[in-house]
Scaffold this motif. Structure first.
Motif, PDB file in Angstrom:
ATOM      1  N   PHE A  48     -96.817  16.527  -9.628  1.00  0.00           N
ATOM      2  CA  PHE A  48     -96.024  15.461  -9.200  1.00  0.00           C
ATOM      3  C   PHE A  48     -96.629  14.138  -9.166  1.00  0.00           C
ATOM      4  O   PHE A  48     -95.898  13.066  -8.773  1.00  0.00           O
ATOM      5  N   ALA A 109    -101.827  25.334 -16.909  1.00  0.00           N
ATOM      6  CA  ALA A 109    -102.935  25.810 -17.859  1.00  0.00           C
ATOM      7  C   ALA A 109    -104.056  25.852 -16.695  1.00  0.00           C
ATOM      8  O   ALA A 109    -104.173  25.604 -15.561  1.00  0.00           O
ATOM      9  N   GLU A 296     -96.447  18.795  -0.480  1.00  0.00           N
ATOM     10  CA  GLU A 296     -96.928  19.686   0.267  1.00  0.00           C
ATOM     11  C   GLU A 296     -98.226  19.493   0.848  1.00  0.00           C
ATOM     12  O   GLU A 296     -99.182  18.844   0.232  1.00  0.00           O
ATOM     13  N   GLY A 380    -101.748  17.853  -6.328  1.00  0.00           N
ATOM     14  CA  GLY A 380    -100.994  17.569  -7.407  1.00  0.00           C
ATOM     15  C   GLY A 380     -99.489  17.419  -6.686  1.00  0.00           C
ATOM     16  O   GLY A 380     -98.494  17.448  -7.755  1.00  0.00           O
TER      17      GLY A 380
END
Ligand SMILES: Cc1cc2nc3c(=O)[nH]c(=O)nc-3n(C[C@H](O)[C@H](O)[C@H](O)COP(=O)(O)OP(=O)(O)OC[C@H]3O[C@@H](n4cnc5c(N)ncnc54)[C@H](O)[C@@H]3O)c2cc1C
Length: 426
Positions: A48, A109, A296, A380
């Motif tokens: 994100f 991935a 998060e 991320g």
């Protein structure tokens, strides 16, 4: 026509001069040497944050995928870094191996999942990078370099979580376990009971996590434990239908929180408690159709309930438009230098916002709460931290940056966003 790239949620967009999918490590090395910089590598684009964004080059490893070799006795598998987790699960099952744990989806991935310390839940289960035995990278000069845990544990700890800035992973060896089965159970309980019993409930199972449904007062708890029983059918997923219901109730009744809460509770009461046994690869991943943006934070385990209670209060007082459940997990401590789980058992709290509208007011309001509890952001997922803040959270920060400089002395992998994270001048 410029190249255009966007991440899964559509929040991050880029117009790189070059996008390429090299066929092998040799071609990848040539591109690292010659392509317009900065050179950023993309896995599945499911982060994100602007980790992949580049005005120079974005390289995909989609053609550098599949199994290289395996060791049946030690349950090791050497795989190419572009391999997606979905196919990887089936490759491993076929050779009698299983990933010890997984996150919510199987689209990433393996190189991308490692790059941001992607994780599942379980007090004794580490994130994917803790499985690393060997790594092969293409460095900033386009040269192949190999490291293994037995020979150089420090290098594995330095580059196991590396945000695509410590070379490009081409092959990794994962330390797996024999295939296994899980019994997964789901049930609903009041959030007050969940928080009061947090430590016991989150540590009594091989893997435990829960979703808090805003404005409901209730959580859905999910526990998974090893099982030898016969497999039973995994019930059809209700998550997308539930989200539609929550969105409709938000839209119709956002200004009547008590009626909204009552209707959500009634809908939750009708959810059947779930209980099934399946092979590991049929348990972890869900299909996520509705696009969202996410923040998060990874907190010291014991701070989880207090931080969550504050996040819930903030959401229910000030953000009636939020309807996505909040997700709470645990992750085992590890030794990796840029791992958000570095040396601490972690409680991870994730908040989500519909991608159809601006997530920033909600994220900006929630972040100071996470930071007050010494949270480290998921690499991320949305956060606003820069090098000065991050350095204070990571005891091995300077060591990690020294390794980075050695691997990439000319900053080929450093975009403006990466420079802001790592404190690298223009
Ligand atoms: C619907 C959804 C569900 C999610 N669920 C979870 C979850 O349960 N748990 C969790 O922890 N996270 C979760 N995430 C976040 C996601 O797992 C991470 O952002 C992950 O990094 C994405 O993997 P990717 O392959 O898409 O990598 P990308 O987002 O494409 O890249 C991530 C980073 O890895 C780097 N990278 C990619 N490939 C390589 C390589 N070969 N060598 C070196 N660096 C590389 C990139 O440069 C970048 O810095 C979720 C995200 C979404 C959208």
């Amino acid at each position: 026509m410029p190249n255009t790239w966007s991440n899964w949620s559509g929040f991050v967009k880029a117009e790189p001069r070059l996008m390429a999918s090299p066929a092998d490590a040799g071609e990848l090395g040539d591109l690292v040497r010659t392509a317009p910089g900065p050179v950023r590598v993309v896995g599945a684009g499911h982060s994100f944050t602007p980790l992949v964004k580049s005005e120079g080059t974005i390289l995909s490893l989609e053609k550098i995928e599949g199994l290289v070799s395996h060791d049946a006795e030690r349950h090791l598998a050497r795989v190419r870094a572009g391999t997606r987790l979905g196919p990887l699960m089936h490759i491993l099952q076929g050779i009698g191996q299983g990933l010890p744990n997984m996150g919510d989806i199987d689209r990433q991935a393996i190189g991308g999942a490692l790059g941001t310390a992607t994780h599942g839940s379980g007090p004794e289960l580490g994130a994917y990078h803790t499985q690393l035995e060997t790594v092969q990278i293409v460095d900033g000069h386009g040269k192949l370099r190999d490291f293994d845990r037995a020979g150089d544990q420090d290098m594995i700890h330095a580059i196991g979580v590396a945000l695509g800035a410590f070379g490009i992973l081409t092959e990794v060896t994962l330390n797996n376990i024999p295939t296994y089965r899980l019994r997964r159970r789901k049930w609903v309980l009041p959030i007050a009971a969940m928080l009061a019993d947090f430590e016991t409930m989150m540590t009594a199972h091989r893997s435990a996590e829960f979703y808090f449904i805003p404005f409901s007062g209730y959580a859905q708890f999910i526990a998974s434990d090893l099982s030898d029983a016969e497999t039973t059918e995994r019930p059809a997923e209700e998550d997308e239908a539930a989200l539609t219901t929550l969105r409709r109730l938000r839209t119709a009744l956002g200004w009547l929180p008590s009626l909204r809460g009552w209707l959500i509770r009634s809908a939750m009461a009708k959810l059947p408690a779930e209980d099934y046994v399946q092979d590991w690869l049929n348990v972890y991943a869900s299909d996520r159709q509705t696009k969202f943006n996410e923040m998060e934070y990874h907190l010291p385990f014991e701070e989880g309930p207090k931080a969550l209670a504050e996040i819930i209060e903030l959401t229910e007082k000030r953000f009636p438009k939020v309807y996505f459940p909040m997700e709470v997990r645990t992750v085992a401590a590890d030794e990796f230098w840029l791992s958000p789980f570095h040396k601490r058992l972690t409680c991870s709290i994730a908040i989500h916002h519909d991608a159809a509208s601006d997530p920033m007011p909600f994220m900006r309001a929630a972040e100071p709460i996470f930071r007050r509890y010494s949270g480290r952001p998921h690499w991320g997922k949305m956060h606003s931290l820069k090098a000065g803040d991050l350095k204070k959270l990571y005891p091995r920060w300077d060591d990690a940056m020294a390794v980075r400089r050695d691997i990439d002395p000319e900053n080929r992998f450093v975009s403006p966003y990466m420079a802001s994270l790592f404190g690298i001048d223009g």
